[in-house]
Enzyme design. Sequence first.
Site, mmCIF file in Angstrom:
data_model
loop_
_atom_site.group_PDB
_atom_site.id
_atom_site.type_symbol
_atom_site.label_atom_id
_atom_site.label_comp_id
_atom_site.label_asym_id
_atom_site.label_seq_id
_atom_site.Cartn_x
_atom_site.Cartn_y
_atom_site.Cartn_z
ATOM 1 N N GLU A 87 12.968 71.674 51.239
ATOM 2 C CA GLU A 87 12.192 72.751 51.981
ATOM 3 C C GLU A 87 12.400 72.744 53.440
ATOM 4 O OE1 GLU A 87 8.420 73.249 53.944
ATOM 5 O OE2 GLU A 87 8.329 72.481 51.734
ATOM 6 N N GLU A 160 14.781 63.860 58.214
ATOM 7 C CA GLU A 160 13.537 64.597 56.754
ATOM 8 C C GLU A 160 13.472 64.226 56.078
ATOM 9 O OE1 GLU A 160 11.702 68.010 58.462
ATOM 10 O OE2 GLU A 160 12.807 66.879 60.318
#
Length: 1004
Positions: A87, A160
């Site tokens: 995501e 991330e």
Amino acid sequence: MLRNAAAGARKAVTELSQFPKPGEKLHGFTLVRSKHVPELELTALHLQHDKTGADYLHIARDDSNNVFSIGFKTNPPDDTGIPHILEHTTLCGSEKYPIRDPFFKMLPRTLSNFMNAFTASDHTFYPFATTNAQDFKNLMSVYLDSTLHPLLKKSDFTQEGWRIGPENPLAEDEASKKLVFKGVVYNEMKGQMSDAGYLYYIRFHDHIFPDINNSGGDPQKITDLTYEQLQKFHAEHYHPSNAKVFTYGDMPLIDHLKQVDTQLQAFEKIQGDKQVHEPVTLNGPKEVTLYGPLDPLVDQDRQYKTSVSWIMGDTTDVLESFSLALLSTLLMDGYGSPLYRGLIEAGMGADWSPNAGYDSSAKKGIFSIGLTGVQEGDVPKLKEKVQQILRDARNKGFDKTKIDGSLHQLELSLKHKTANFGFSMLNRLKPKWFNGVDPFDSLAWNDTINGFQAKMAEGNYLEGLIDKYLLNDNTLTFTMAPSTTYGEDLVKEEQERLSTRIQAAIKEAGSEEKARKHFEKQEQELLVEQNKTNTEDLGCLPTVHVKDIPRSKEAVVVRDENANGTKIQWHEAPTNGLTYFRAINTLENLPDELRELVPLFTDSIMRLGTKDLNMEQLEDLIKLKTGGVSVGYHCTPSPTDFHAASEGIIFTGMALDHNVPVMFDIIQKLVLGTDFDSPEAALRIRQLLQASADGVVNDIASTGHRFAMGSAESGLTRSAWLRQQVSGLSQVQLVTSLASRPETDKLEDVISKLKQIQNLALVGGNLRTAITCGSESVAANGASLQNFVGNLSRDPLNLKNPSPRQLPKDSKTFYPLPYQVYYGGLSLPTTSYTSAEGAPLQILSQLLTHKHLHHEIREKGGAYGGGAYSRALDGLFGFYSYRDPNPQNTLSIMRNAGQWAVDKKWSDRDLEEAKISVFQGVDAPKSVNQEGMGRFLSGITEEMKQKKREQFLDVTKDQVREAAQRYLVDGLAKGEGRVAFLGEKQAWVDGEWQIREMDVKGAE
């Protein structure tokens, strides 16, 4: 004439005849079916993409706040957090938008009032909302390309997801070169997993749905995820054949379909991941006990969390699922409910467990009854006690008044016109849609209500559901016990895992030095990549323009009336037959010892009952006759002088027009009639305090940056100091201190002060009111209000004028709390709302957030979030960081941000983007009951707002630099800054910091 025209336009948006017939083709889609839902004023259309099979749900409604979402079924294969990391990484650049982080780069290029992405347990979705048609097209293009064609670079995965690197690659000292695990999601989940409530729910979910792994990611497992696994998961799951697209609002469906089809045509149909996981099979009692963190602010003896759960039927049976949700409300909602009285009021626990209630978001419903703040000896008693209460409730049956009250709440929720109706609709339909529940069934409100009433007419319906599902021993009892070493164990495990990884790297590289060089090189390469963000050309990204923002906005029309001494602000608007009421009783010279107890007073009057009515009867009346009433603390600075502040008690209520007199009567009963002298008053107040104190460490962590900001601000203005006493860390300390008093303490001193507050809450001070309603109800509401105020014997207040309070002078404050990450704030005083310098400060906060702080604090520093804010009414400018592993670095960035802004050569485009960002908030849609409230609550007139609007549009680069110099650079140089951080106390928290221990007074 105009009204009829508007009604015609509304009808046109939802008129079934204007849409294709089922079976007809439309821009690569086939309409499967359509349904008009008059009770929700909408028409739903279900389409399927011919080439890929993508599901599409469009809800046409006369609402200018249009919503889009694309979602994918993402059953996690393990606990590495692959859906969550995906995501994040999909939003780091795509084929059409090959720049770093187009999602965050779009934030200042859109007028959207909502943009985000979410990872649920078994699906991931990407929603936005905007009122601007071009903006909708722009954002849809970015969202579709990001999800379907992301670049998924290795550097995005390491930034991330996770990596090993030096703690601070830019520093030279040895401590900063220490190798640590890093990554935005890794740090986010370390923060989440130190929240005992979240941990309890996740571990419960692991056991009730053993086939659904932790989609967010367990930090201990995140470091097992490889870049190749991420790429493979995207290819298999982020495909149109596995997608569900949702659009809502008044924009033409045809435009949406054309744009979506263009993107989907590049794909061939595949077999999507449609697997819907079932919960565990329970053929008898099952018990699980795990360990979790200890809460240092709560009684050591009451640290257990435990619950009993049953598996319900298939949630595709919408009627039964609705009925079970209502049954859960009747059994658990409110102080008069049987389970509350039998469990919490009886002293078995402090509050409901995080999983308590009926959960219908999966294929099978789960019904859980559980408590937090439980003593070890009471854990084994819970199930038997619950069964006994359920048997009693089943034998007694359910009062029709209570059922009617719940249905009345439902009716009002349909009538209440919210600004975010579309997003609420998405959130209600989406989880069930991904788990096989037909969204058309979920939308059919009247069918469901009629079906429920037909079942009720047959008799014993709800009692039968208790028999069917709950009066058996096919249960999961899930308990979390406190561990004093939980945090230390996590740190130790992380160190061992890190050591194992480093040893493997040494073996692969051939030497320790080569391995270290590899990690340092990877970190430097990532820094180079991250620094491109400041120089890359963003020309490929679409944008709206400041020239499209109207220079003036239609003013909200309100009028003032003084009826027999009662000040009323009227706002006449179409409200669907509802009346919204607010009143503020301004109190001068309120003593500190009373102010800090106002939150406990407002909780108490919703708990204790009156001499004539117990709380159960009052709750029934509130549900049956109103959409809710509330009492709270209110304080506001003056728009013309941010150092000045007024405070008082605020009352709110909502009801159908014909129930307004009853609503006023209820408010009067609650405020003036609450019986603080009843024999059980002290016990009930103690239970309120214990419920507030229970889990407070987790509550702070969920918005830790706000608590840090509030603490920093409290040393700067009267208004901020007042807020800190009532809703900040000072209030937390008061509540935990009171909750820790021995059981023998009758709280006489507290109750005496609560009675003093009661005596002045409604009848002392200076009362003013505001009513929003339809024109046809003004006369009746005016008469009801006169009657209400006339019944109050209002006396002048005789509060002594306290000596002026000096604001705290501590420039750096640290709160030691057991978190694995930090939360921080730095704040400075600025200027009043009406000052022309306020607009450049607001623009500056956007420039710093989007052009500097996001990059430095999140991308490079590894924090989950960080930015700047300017609050015009409060006269405050500040910085914050959230779930931050690197607080020293962050504080340095905050302190130097003003000089960075002064030195920066801002471009016209930079200024344009900052103005667009500001107008996202300025022009965000408002619910009808919020219109005119800035004026009523804080004295901000429409003229002030219009002036501010023009100032925003006219801000220049020079004004921004001047504001940065005067308020940030010079302000810090003069010692006006205030800093607060929350987290684990380490060596860097030296003698310059004022340490504020959060220990409970009197606790061992």
